[in-house]
Design a protein around this motif. Structure first.
Motif, PDB file in Angstrom:
ATOM      1  N   LYS A  33       0.836  -1.206   0.000  1.00 39.08           N
ATOM      2  CA  LYS A  33       0.000   0.000   0.000  1.00 39.08           C
ATOM      3  C   LYS A  33       0.868   1.254   0.000  1.00 39.08           C
ATOM      4  CE  LYS A  33      -0.941   1.212   3.913  1.00 39.08           C
ATOM      5  NZ  LYS A  33      -0.253   2.187   4.727  1.00 39.08           N
ATOM      6  N   ASP A  34       1.898   1.278   0.848  1.00 44.98           N
ATOM      7  CA  ASP A  34       2.795   2.436   0.910  1.00 44.98           C
ATOM      8  C   ASP A  34       3.537   2.634  -0.410  1.00 44.98           C
ATOM      9  OD1 ASP A  34       2.015   2.814   3.523  1.00 44.98           O
ATOM     10  OD2 ASP A  34       3.768   1.811   4.385  1.00 44.98           O
ATOM     11  N   ALA A  35       4.050   1.547  -0.970  1.00 50.19           N
ATOM     12  CA  ALA A  35       4.763   1.629  -2.252  1.00 50.19           C
ATOM     13  C   ALA A  35       3.809   2.083  -3.366  1.00 50.19           C
ATOM     14  CB  ALA A  35       5.389   0.289  -2.594  1.00 50.19           C
ATOM     15  N   GLY A  36       2.579   1.586  -3.333  1.00 52.40           N
ATOM     16  CA  GLY A  36       1.589   1.992  -4.325  1.00 52.40           C
ATOM     17  C   GLY A  36       1.294   3.477  -4.261  1.00 52.40           C
ATOM     18  N   TYR A  37       1.219   4.011  -3.059  1.00 52.92           N
ATOM     19  CA  TYR A  37       0.979   5.451  -2.915  1.00 52.92           C
ATOM     20  C   TYR A  37       2.153   6.252  -3.466  1.00 52.92           C
ATOM     21  CZ  TYR A  37       0.258  10.036  -0.907  1.00 52.92           C
ATOM     22  OH  TYR A  37       0.110  11.391  -0.755  1.00 52.92           O
ATOM     23  N   VAL A  38       3.368   5.804  -3.187  1.00 52.22           N
ATOM     24  CA  VAL A  38       4.553   6.501  -3.699  1.00 52.22           C
ATOM     25  C   VAL A  38       4.564   6.480  -5.225  1.00 52.22           C
ATOM     26  CG1 VAL A  38       7.080   6.412  -3.825  1.00 52.22           C
ATOM     27  CG2 VAL A  38       5.933   6.151  -1.619  1.00 52.22           C
ATOM     28  N   VAL A  39       4.234   5.339  -5.815  1.00 51.57           N
ATOM     29  CA  VAL A  39       4.184   5.235  -7.276  1.00 51.57           C
ATOM     30  C   VAL A  39       3.085   6.148  -7.822  1.00 51.57           C
ATOM     31  CG1 VAL A  39       3.627   3.677  -9.197  1.00 51.57           C
ATOM     32  CG2 VAL A  39       5.191   2.946  -7.383  1.00 51.57           C
ATOM     33  N   LEU A  40       1.930   6.168  -7.173  1.00 50.73           N
ATOM     34  CA  LEU A  40       0.834   7.047  -7.600  1.00 50.73           C
ATOM     35  C   LEU A  40       1.264   8.503  -7.576  1.00 50.73           C
ATOM     36  CD1 LEU A  40      -2.215   7.380  -8.329  1.00 50.73           C
ATOM     37  CD2 LEU A  40      -2.610   7.632  -5.866  1.00 50.73           C
ATOM     38  N   VAL A  41       1.916   8.936  -6.518  1.00 46.89           N
ATOM     39  CA  VAL A  41       2.371  10.322  -6.413  1.00 46.89           C
ATOM     40  C   VAL A  41       3.411  10.625  -7.491  1.00 46.89           C
ATOM     41  CG1 VAL A  41       3.762  11.856  -4.959  1.00 46.89           C
ATOM     42  CG2 VAL A  41       1.831  10.633  -3.983  1.00 46.89           C
ATOM     43  N   TRP A  42       4.272   9.674  -7.735  1.00 44.53           N
ATOM     44  CA  TRP A  42       5.349   9.870  -8.692  1.00 44.53           C
ATOM     45  C   TRP A  42       4.834   9.942 -10.128  1.00 44.53           C
ATOM     46  CZ3 TRP A  42       9.430   5.759 -10.246  1.00 44.53           C
ATOM     47  CH2 TRP A  42      10.491   6.369 -10.895  1.00 44.53           C
ATOM     48  N   ARG A  43       3.843   9.116 -10.454  1.00 42.75           N
ATOM     49  CA  ARG A  43       3.372   8.998 -11.839  1.00 42.75           C
ATOM     50  C   ARG A  43       2.231   9.942 -12.185  1.00 42.75           C
ATOM     51  NH1 ARG A  43       5.513   4.931 -15.296  1.00 42.75           N
ATOM     52  NH2 ARG A  43       3.475   5.134 -16.194  1.00 42.75           N
ATOM     53  N   ARG A  44       1.340  10.214 -11.252  1.00 40.54           N
ATOM     54  CA  ARG A  44       0.139  10.997 -11.563  1.00 40.54           C
ATOM     55  C   ARG A  44       0.380  12.475 -11.291  1.00 40.54           C
ATOM     56  NH1 ARG A  44      -5.296   9.690 -12.457  1.00 40.54           N
ATOM     57  NH2 ARG A  44      -6.649  11.452 -12.089  1.00 40.54           N
ATOM     58  N   LYS A  46      -2.029  14.852 -12.539  1.00 42.99           N
ATOM     59  CA  LYS A  46      -3.336  15.505 -12.516  1.00 42.99           C
ATOM     60  C   LYS A  46      -4.004  15.261 -11.164  1.00 42.99           C
ATOM     61  CE  LYS A  46      -4.125  14.628 -17.418  1.00 42.99           C
ATOM     62  NZ  LYS A  46      -4.973  13.925 -18.366  1.00 42.99           N
ATOM     63  N   PRO A  47      -4.931  16.145 -10.788  1.00 47.19           N
ATOM     64  CA  PRO A  47      -5.671  15.905  -9.544  1.00 47.19           C
ATOM     65  C   PRO A  47      -6.559  14.666  -9.661  1.00 47.19           C
ATOM     66  CG  PRO A  47      -6.058  18.142 -10.381  1.00 47.19           C
ATOM     67  CD  PRO A  47      -5.283  17.410 -11.417  1.00 47.19           C
ATOM     68  N   ILE A  48      -6.812  14.053  -8.533  1.00 44.70           N
ATOM     69  CA  ILE A  48      -7.743  12.922  -8.483  1.00 44.70           C
ATOM     70  C   ILE A  48      -9.132  13.502  -8.270  1.00 44.70           C
ATOM     71  CG2 ILE A  48      -8.430  10.882  -7.169  1.00 44.70           C
ATOM     72  CD1 ILE A  48      -5.501  10.460  -6.490  1.00 44.70           C
ATOM     73  N   ARG A  49     -10.082  13.113  -9.118  1.00 45.66           N
ATOM     74  CA  ARG A  49     -11.438  13.662  -9.047  1.00 45.66           C
ATOM     75  C   ARG A  49     -12.396  12.598  -8.521  1.00 45.66           C
ATOM     76  NH1 ARG A  49     -11.206  18.517 -10.884  1.00 45.66           N
ATOM     77  NH2 ARG A  49      -9.795  19.124 -12.545  1.00 45.66           N
ATOM     78  N   LEU A  50     -13.173  12.976  -7.525  1.00 48.82           N
ATOM     79  CA  LEU A  50     -14.222  12.124  -6.968  1.00 48.82           C
ATOM     80  C   LEU A  50     -15.491  12.961  -6.900  1.00 48.82           C
ATOM     81  CD1 LEU A  50     -12.218  10.534  -4.015  1.00 48.82           C
ATOM     82  CD2 LEU A  50     -12.859   9.411  -6.137  1.00 48.82           C
ATOM     83  N   GLY A  51     -16.383  12.735  -7.838  1.00 50.73           N
ATOM     84  CA  GLY A  51     -17.591  13.548  -7.890  1.00 50.73           C
ATOM     85  C   GLY A  51     -17.221  14.995  -8.172  1.00 50.73           C
ATOM     86  N   GLY A  52     -17.657  15.890  -7.319  1.00 52.09           N
ATOM     87  CA  GLY A  52     -17.338  17.305  -7.471  1.00 52.09           C
ATOM     88  C   GLY A  52     -16.042  17.707  -6.784  1.00 52.09           C
ATOM     89  N   TRP A  53     -15.354  16.764  -6.185  1.00 54.14           N
ATOM     90  CA  TRP A  53     -14.132  17.051  -5.436  1.00 54.14           C
ATOM     91  C   TRP A  53     -12.909  16.773  -6.303  1.00 54.14           C
ATOM     92  CZ3 TRP A  53     -14.243  18.443  -0.163  1.00 54.14           C
ATOM     93  CH2 TRP A  53     -15.497  18.423   0.417  1.00 54.14           C
ATOM     94  N   ALA A  54     -11.869  17.557  -6.110  1.00 51.75           N
ATOM     95  CA  ALA A  54     -10.590  17.321  -6.774  1.00 51.75           C
ATOM     96  C   ALA A  54      -9.493  17.408  -5.714  1.00 51.75           C
ATOM     97  CB  ALA A  54     -10.347  18.343  -7.870  1.00 51.75           C
ATOM     98  N   VAL A  55      -8.632  16.407  -5.697  1.00 52.74           N
ATOM     99  CA  VAL A  55      -7.549  16.364  -4.726  1.00 52.74           C
ATOM    100  C   VAL A  55      -6.228  16.373  -5.470  1.00 52.74           C
ATOM    101  CG1 VAL A  55      -6.467  15.008  -2.887  1.00 52.74           C
ATOM    102  CG2 VAL A  55      -8.958  15.060  -3.100  1.00 52.74           C
ATOM    103  N   ASN A  56      -5.402  17.371  -5.183  1.00 52.88           N
ATOM    104  CA  ASN A  56      -4.065  17.426  -5.759  1.00 52.88           C
ATOM    105  C   ASN A  56      -3.123  16.611  -4.883  1.00 52.88           C
ATOM    106  OD1 ASN A  56      -4.610  19.210  -7.933  1.00 52.88           O
ATOM    107  ND2 ASN A  56      -4.627  20.923  -6.490  1.00 52.88           N
ATOM    108  N   LEU A  57      -2.376  15.734  -5.495  1.00 53.16           N
ATOM    109  CA  LEU A  57      -1.396  14.944  -4.765  1.00 53.16           C
ATOM    110  C   LEU A  57      -0.143  15.789  -4.541  1.00 53.16           C
ATOM    111  CD1 LEU A  57      -1.745  11.551  -6.651  1.00 53.16           C
ATOM    112  CD2 LEU A  57      -2.589  12.116  -4.383  1.00 53.16           C
ATOM    113  N   PRO A  58       0.546  15.570  -3.436  1.00 49.76           N
ATOM    114  CA  PRO A  58       1.777  16.327  -3.204  1.00 49.76           C
ATOM    115  C   PRO A  58       2.862  15.893  -4.192  1.00 49.76           C
ATOM    116  CG  PRO A  58       1.509  14.655  -1.510  1.00 49.76           C
ATOM    117  CD  PRO A  58       0.251  14.637  -2.342  1.00 49.76           C
ATOM    118  N   PRO A  59       3.810  16.768  -4.463  1.00 53.39           N
ATOM    119  CA  PRO A  59       4.906  16.364  -5.357  1.00 53.39           C
ATOM    120  C   PRO A  59       5.769  15.277  -4.691  1.00 53.39           C
ATOM    121  CG  PRO A  59       5.223  18.612  -4.543  1.00 53.39           C
ATOM    122  CD  PRO A  59       3.894  18.153  -4.053  1.00 53.39           C
ATOM    123  N   PRO A  60       6.512  14.521  -5.471  1.00 54.03           N
ATOM    124  CA  PRO A  60       7.320  13.425  -4.912  1.00 54.03           C
ATOM    125  C   PRO A  60       8.281  13.859  -3.802  1.00 54.03           C
ATOM    126  CG  PRO A  60       7.210  13.220  -7.289  1.00 54.03           C
ATOM    127  CD  PRO A  60       6.559  14.526  -6.931  1.00 54.03           C
TER     128      PRO A  60
END
Length: 185
Positions: A33-44, A46-60
């Protein structure tokens, strides 16, 4: 926590009353799970959108800093309680870290302010071989160091700030009541 589950599973199995295989599996799931989050932050980017919400991931770099600061914080805080444990605990640091984090997690999930009583209860259950009076004395001193002392320091700093601010206000008011004579006259 995940590393402690993986590398200290044999020591933790009797404390958690779960087989070491399950503890290793749970730790591995957490590490993935931790490694997956690091990969997500590194690769993505764009903001993650859930309905009307948008979440910007922190930079690596910020994510790496968050991991480092979090790990250092956990190690330092748990080390204080570990060093205050009685000799009867006879527990290596890594298994203690897992027990400590499980206790803190239970306190957070309980929504009890500061996990008061929850941390102590979980430690008493997970460390039954430690005499309760000695364990509770250690936890009480730990709470004094991390809750009472910071409260005292913050009240003193706040009081000093308010006193200095009140003194400045009094000087301004006194200066407004006694206008100085203009030097041009």
């Amino acid at each position: 926590f995940d590393l402690a589950l993986v590398f200290a599973a044999a020591d933790l199995a009797p404390l958690f009353r779960v087989s070491s295989g399950w503890l290793v599996a749970l730790g591995c799931v957490g590490l993935v799970k931790d490694a997956g989050y690091v990969v997500l932050v590194w690769r993505r980017k764009k903001p993650i959108r859930l309905g009307g919400w948008a979440v910007n991931l922190p930079p690596p770099r910020l994510t790496a800093l968050q991991y480092v600061v979090g790990l250092v914080d956990i190690v330092l805080v748990s080390s204080v309680l570990y060093l205050m444990l009685p000799d009867s605990a006879k527990l290596a640091y890594l298994p203690f870290l897992a027990v400590y984090l499980a206790s803190v997690l239970a306190g957070v999930l309980s929504h009890v302010p500061a996990g008061l009583g929850v941390l102590e209860s979980v430690l008493l259950v997970l460390l039954p071989h430690v005499p309760p009076a000695e364990l509770l004395a250690s936890v009480l001193l730990y709470r004094v160091i991390f809750e009472i002392l910071p409260l005292i320091v913050s009240v003193v700093l706040w009081g000093g700030y308010e006193l200095a601010n009140a003194t400045r206000v009094q000087r301004r008011v006194a200066g407004a009541d006694n206008p100085t004579i203009d030097s041009r006259e």
